[in-house]
Write a protein that holds these residues in place. Structure first.
Motif, short mmCIF file in Angstrom:
data_model
loop_
_atom_site.label_atom_id
_atom_site.label_comp_id
_atom_site.label_asym_id
_atom_site.label_seq_id
_atom_site.Cartn_x
_atom_site.Cartn_y
_atom_site.Cartn_z
N MET A 179 7.20 18.28 5.59
CA MET A 179 7.37 17.41 4.90
C MET A 179 6.45 16.57 4.60
O MET A 179 5.62 15.81 5.20
CB MET A 179 9.42 16.41 5.12
CG MET A 179 9.77 17.59 4.86
SD MET A 179 12.03 16.60 5.28
CE MET A 179 11.24 15.98 7.21
N HIS A 180 6.27 16.61 2.48
CA HIS A 180 5.21 15.64 2.50
C HIS A 180 5.76 15.03 1.66
O HIS A 180 6.61 15.31 0.56
CB HIS A 180 3.88 16.39 1.63
CG HIS A 180 3.44 17.12 2.65
ND1 HIS A 180 2.30 17.04 3.50
CD2 HIS A 180 3.20 18.63 2.32
CE1 HIS A 180 1.53 18.48 4.17
NE2 HIS A 180 2.74 19.29 3.30
N GLU A 181 5.70 13.70 1.66
CA GLU A 181 6.07 12.84 0.99
C GLU A 181 5.32 11.26 1.20
O GLU A 181 4.83 10.94 2.14
CB GLU A 181 7.82 11.90 2.17
CG GLU A 181 8.01 11.75 3.10
CD GLU A 181 8.41 11.52 4.11
OE1 GLU A 181 10.39 11.69 2.95
OE2 GLU A 181 9.20 10.40 4.54
N TYR A 228 1.07 -0.74 0.13
CA TYR A 228 0.15 0.11 0.40
C TYR A 228 1.14 1.39 -0.04
O TYR A 228 1.83 1.66 0.69
CB TYR A 228 -1.13 0.40 1.34
CG TYR A 228 -1.59 -1.77 1.15
CD1 TYR A 228 -3.13 -1.10 0.66
CD2 TYR A 228 -1.40 -2.60 2.06
CE1 TYR A 228 -3.99 -2.24 0.75
CE2 TYR A 228 -1.83 -3.36 2.27
CZ TYR A 228 -3.77 -3.95 1.42
OH TYR A 228 -4.07 -4.61 1.40
N THR A 229 0.51 2.29 -1.05
CA THR A 229 1.40 3.61 -1.09
C THR A 229 0.38 4.33 0.10
O THR A 229 -0.61 4.59 -0.29
CB THR A 229 1.31 3.73 -2.00
OG1 THR A 229 2.02 3.30 -3.15
CG2 THR A 229 2.31 5.50 -2.23
N LEU A 230 1.15 5.11 0.90
CA LEU A 230 0.92 5.98 1.99
C LEU A 230 1.31 7.19 2.09
O LEU A 230 2.54 7.71 1.51
CB LEU A 230 1.55 5.40 3.37
CG LEU A 230 0.72 4.37 3.61
CD1 LEU A 230 1.54 3.36 5.04
CD2 LEU A 230 -1.49 3.58 4.05
N ALA A 231 0.96 7.99 2.36
CA ALA A 231 0.89 9.59 1.55
C ALA A 231 1.04 10.35 3.66
O ALA A 231 0.45 10.22 3.87
CB ALA A 231 0.01 10.57 1.39
N MET A 232 2.64 10.35 3.69
CA MET A 232 2.71 11.17 5.03
C MET A 232 2.93 12.76 4.76
O MET A 232 4.07 12.81 4.43
CB MET A 232 3.65 10.62 5.26
CG MET A 232 3.50 8.58 5.73
SD MET A 232 4.94 7.71 6.33
CE MET A 232 4.26 6.31 6.34
N THR A 233 3.04 13.00 6.27
CA THR A 233 3.18 14.61 6.71
C THR A 233 3.88 14.63 7.50
O THR A 233 3.40 13.99 8.50
CB THR A 233 2.39 15.49 7.20
OG1 THR A 233 1.28 15.09 5.32
CG2 THR A 233 2.68 16.71 6.95
N MET A 234 5.21 14.96 7.51
CA MET A 234 6.31 14.97 8.47
C MET A 234 6.87 16.61 9.51
O MET A 234 6.53 17.74 8.39
CB MET A 234 7.61 14.06 8.25
CG MET A 234 7.27 12.71 7.99
SD MET A 234 7.21 12.04 9.34
CE MET A 234 8.44 12.22 10.03
N ASP A 235 6.56 17.47 9.89
CA ASP A 235 7.06 18.28 11.06
C ASP A 235 7.86 18.45 11.85
O ASP A 235 7.44 17.45 12.79
CB ASP A 235 5.63 19.03 11.50
CG ASP A 235 5.60 20.04 11.83
OD1 ASP A 235 7.28 21.03 11.47
OD2 ASP A 235 4.58 21.33 12.65
#
Length: 532
Positions: free
Chosen positions: A299-301, A281-288
């Motif tokens: 960051m959005h990766e 599964y391809t997951l979209a993550m937001t890192m701060d």
């Protein structure tokens, strides 16, 4: 018929007159003894007195010869002996005839009784035989019907029994199918339940542009596992344990749908999302990380979650199929049980019907046997009576044959007596020639004496002939040819006639007494019967 004999003799200075009157009536044969005794008495008395005065038969056709007195006496004596012998034969034949007549009469009576008994038995048994025959026929028909019904009932019972066995086997098979389906459904249910409870599987976060390289966020998922749960919709629920960095990881989404964060600590949480079963599964993550590195932007990766959730593929379909198979098996079992119950009820009724038919058939067989026995008994009674009649008829035929033979013997004896009487007459008609006239007186006296002897012999012969003829006539009259029934019951006397003396040289007193005694024995029963 009357016969009068009047002998006259002078004995010891006394003039003795003996008048004997015999009256013969149409007496039954059973009086032969009386008649014979009377005749014998008359013959004896007449011959003993030797002075019977009877008119000579001058009209005899017998030839007249001449001879000496001695020769004539010899001829008369010989003829008289033949007459006496023939008379005795007649008496014996009469006795035999009387005995045969009695036997024939008894046989005829027995035949009549047997005939009456056979007629009565036939009349009595004819209805019984007819009824027994009808009963036997009816019983045989009933037995045949009962046997047919029994065979049909037994066939039905056998068929229903086979059906019962088959339905019972079907029930057993259906029960086995239900058990198997139930086991499969249970296994499917267990598998689905396990999947719904969730399973821990290996999971790695890889770079989306290079699945062979671990993602930078991998460090926050130190367990490198995921908890996968099967949902009733067929999708899977995937939970990723975040062991640290909760303060940095702000969002996680899949196909534009945000994942759910459930905190498990200050820095940890479980990230859960729903998706179809797949291998990654391809997951979209937001890192701060600006809190630690202020110069770093949000960051959005994307990262590739490498986890295989296809392990639950088919579990629901298998469960559905197992449940359907179980439902079908249960329905089949219910149908089989219903059919088995119905067939068992039919088989029970058929078995009861077969048992009842067997009882009816058995009763019918007993009734048929009894009816046949009754018919045989009735027929046997009639046959026994007919056999008795046949035996009586045979006995009567034998008695009739004996009677015919006795009659023939009697006729023969009468013929012999007639011949002897003729010979006696011929001897009495012999003319005696004397050689000299000087002896005329002596010759005349001798001729007179010879004539007297001849007359006595002739009278004796006539009496015997009359008695014989009378007795035979009486016997024949009493024995009609049409009925063959003799009425005689007392056989004639078998006393043998003896040759009586023709001269006066014997002890005449004793002879006279003997003649009177015999005559009395013959006449007294006749007089007693006449006056009875």
């Amino acid at each position: 018929m009357d016969c009068v004999v009047t002998p006259l003799k002078t004995l010891m200075g006394f003039s003795v007159h003996l008048n004997v009157q015999l009256k013969f009536y149409n007496l039954p044969v059973k009086n032969t003894l009386v008649t014979t005794a009377a005749i014998a008495g008359a013959l004896a008395a007449t011959t003993l007195f030797n002075t019977t005065t009877v008119k000579a038969d001058t009209t005899s056709s017998a030839p007249v010869t001449t001879t000496t007195s001695a020769t004539k006496d010899t001829a008369i004596a010989s003829a008289q002996a033949k007459v006496n012998s023939a008379s005795a034969a007649v008496v014996s034949a009469q006795a035999a005839y009387g005995s045969a007549s009695t036997a024939a009469s008894d046989a005829a009576a027995k035949t009549a009784a047997a005939s009456a008994s056979a007629a009565a038995t036939s009349a009595a048994t004819s209805s019984a035989v007819a009824n027994a025959q009808a009963a036997a026929d009816s019983a045989a028909t009933a037995k045949s019907t009962a046997d047919a019904n029994l065979a049909k009932a037994q066939s039905t019972a056998a068929a229903t029994s086979r059906a019962k066995s088959m339905t019972s086997a079907a029930v057993v098979s259906a029960q086995s199918a239900v058990a198997s389906a139930s086991a499969k459904a249970s296994d499917a249910d267990s598998a689905v339940a396990s999947a719904e409870a969730g399973q821990t599987v290996t999971a790695n976060l890889m770079k989306s542009d290079d699945p062979t390289q671990a993602s930078a966020a991998q460090q926050y998922f130190a367990t490198k596992t995921a908890i996968v749960k099967l949902l009733p919709s067929g999708q899977v629920q995937i939970t990723i344990p975040l062991t640290s960095g909760l303060e940095y990881l702000k969002e996680v989404s899949y196909n534009g749908v945000d994942a759910t964060f459930t905190k498990t600590g200050d820095h940890s949480a479980n990230i859960t999302f729903t998706a179809d079963p797949a291998t990654s599964y391809t997951l979209a993550m937001t890192m701060d990380i600006s809190s630690v590195m202020p110069f770093m932007p949000i960051m959005h990766e994307t990262a590739l979650l490498d986890v295989d959730t296809t392990i639950f593929n088919g579990l629901l379909a298998a469960k559905s199929a197992a449940d359907a198979a179980l439902t079908s098996a249960q329905a089949a079992l219910s149908t089989a049980e219903t059919n088995a119950a119905t067939v068992a009820q039919v088989a029970s009724k058929a078995a009861s019907a077969a048992t009842a038919a067997a009882t009816v058939a058995s009763d019918a067989a007993v009734a048929a046997t009894s009816a046949a026995t009754n018919l045989t008994s009735a027929q046997a009674a009639n046959s026994t009576a007919q056999a008795a009649l046949t035996s009586a008829q045979a006995a009567q035929s034998a008695a009739d044959a004996v009677l015919a033979a006795a009659k023939a013997n009697l006729d023969s004896a009468n013929a012999a007596l007639t011949s002897a009487q003729a010979e006696l007459k011929s001897a009495q008609n012999i003319v005696v020639v004397t050689p000299a006239s000087s002896t005329a007186s002596s010759a005349s006296s001798t001729a007179s004496s010879a004539g007297s002897a001849a007359s006595a012999a002739t009278a004796t012969s006539n009496v015997a002939s009359s008695a014989s003829t009378t007795t035979v006539t009486s016997a024949v009259v009493a024995t009609p040819a049409t009925t063959k029934k003799a009425t005689s019951s007392t056989p004639a006397s078998s006393t043998t006639a003896k040759t009586l003396p023709q001269t006066g040289n014997e002890n005449q007193s004793a002879l006279v007494a003997l003649g009177l005694a015999i005559l009395t024995l013959g006449i007294y029963p006749m007089m007693k019967r006449k006056h009875a």
